[in-house]
Motif scaffolding. Structure first.
Motif, PDB file in Angstrom:
ATOM      1  N   GLY A  46       0.831  -1.202   0.000  1.00 39.78           N
ATOM      2  CA  GLY A  46       0.000   0.000   0.000  1.00 39.78           C
ATOM      3  C   GLY A  46       0.863   1.249   0.000  1.00 39.78           C
ATOM      4  O   GLY A  46       2.093   1.175   0.055  1.00 39.78           O
ATOM      5  N   GLU A  74      -3.767   4.396   1.122  1.00 39.07           N
ATOM      6  CA  GLU A  74      -4.597   3.292   0.650  1.00 39.07           C
ATOM      7  C   GLU A  74      -3.833   2.002   0.848  1.00 39.07           C
ATOM      8  O   GLU A  74      -2.700   1.850   0.374  1.00 39.07           O
ATOM      9  N   GLY A  75      -4.444   1.069   1.574  1.00 38.46           N
ATOM     10  CA  GLY A  75      -3.829  -0.226   1.810  1.00 38.46           C
ATOM     11  C   GLY A  75      -3.870  -1.090   0.559  1.00 38.46           C
ATOM     12  O   GLY A  75      -4.599  -0.800  -0.399  1.00 38.46           O
ATOM     13  N   PHE A  89      -1.429   1.283   9.732  1.00 36.58           N
ATOM     14  CA  PHE A  89      -2.600   1.173   8.866  1.00 36.58           C
ATOM     15  C   PHE A  89      -2.284   0.289   7.658  1.00 36.58           C
ATOM     16  O   PHE A  89      -3.052  -0.621   7.321  1.00 36.58           O
ATOM     17  N   ASP A 123      -5.289  -3.757   0.186  1.00 37.87           N
ATOM     18  CA  ASP A 123      -6.623  -4.321   0.000  1.00 37.87           C
ATOM     19  C   ASP A 123      -7.637  -3.300  -0.519  1.00 37.87           C
ATOM     20  O   ASP A 123      -8.813  -3.594  -0.655  1.00 37.87           O
ATOM     21  N   THR A 161      -8.497  -0.437   0.968  1.00 40.37           N
ATOM     22  CA  THR A 161      -9.068   0.377   2.039  1.00 40.37           C
ATOM     23  C   THR A 161      -8.321   1.702   2.143  1.00 40.37           C
ATOM     24  O   THR A 161      -7.100   1.727   2.146  1.00 40.37           O
ATOM     25  N   HIS A 170      -3.828  -3.458   6.485  1.00 42.96           N
ATOM     26  CA  HIS A 170      -4.568  -3.589   5.229  1.00 42.96           C
ATOM     27  C   HIS A 170      -3.683  -4.108   4.101  1.00 42.96           C
ATOM     28  O   HIS A 170      -3.822  -3.725   2.949  1.00 42.96           O
TER      29      HIS A 170
END
Length: 170
Positions: free
Chosen positions: A120, A138-139, A164, A141, A143, A168
């Motif tokens: 990410g 933004e991860g 974070f 995944d 998210t 993610h």
């Protein structure tokens, strides 16, 4: 900082740790290609065994390159220059830029940094009016997330963003 040198004792410990980690991988690769159980790898023909070990080293080499690029990108996100990255790796600034082209980036017109971890990305941004730091990212995944509050330092914002991104990962 210059290239790291290790002692003969450290080299022996590293070699042992790498071989200890490599053996299960080599056995698994051999089992997949031969159809034999992993525990019977050492009963195979010597050429088959050594080719399985070589195949495992290739996997390790690719993973080391991937992790090295992540480490270079992380150093760059904390402000390391290509000159510094090159010095640590024992290559020129230009060599470091060629090896890790995305490692040193700065958001245009901002006193911040890009952080790339666990697949990410996050952007660390300093607020000119308060001097505090925030992040958004933004991860792997998909998210999206952002800082809930201002952080006192770039390192604190990076730690929150890193947590974070780790949560993610893909």
């Amino acid at each position: 900082m210059t290239s790291a040198e290790i002692t003969l004792e450290e080299q022996a410990q590293l070699a042992k740790a790498l071989l200890d980690a490599l053996n299960p991988l080599a056995s698994a690769l051999h089992a997949r290609t031969s159809g034999l159980p992993e525990e019977r790898m050492w009963e195979a023909e010597p050429v088959e065994v050594t080719l399985s070990v070589l195949a495992a080293w290739k996997v390790v080499d690719a993973e080391v390159k991937r992790l090295t690029a992540i480490a270079a990108g992380t150093a760059g996100s904390y402000g390391a220059s290509y000159e510094q990255l090159g010095a640590v790796w024992g290559i020129t600034r230009q060599g470091a830029r060629k090896k890790w082209p995305e490692a040193v980036t700065r958001p245009a017109g901002r006193a911040g940094a890009a952080l790339r971890l666990f697949g990410g990305t996050a952007e660390l941004v300093r607020a000119p009016e308060s001097g505090g730091w925030s992040w958004s990212g933004e991860g792997a995944d998909g998210t999206r997330g952002a800082a809930d509050t201002r952080c006192a330092s770039k390192e604190e914002a990076a730690a929150h963003a890193g947590a974070f991104l780790a949560a993610h990962a893909a």
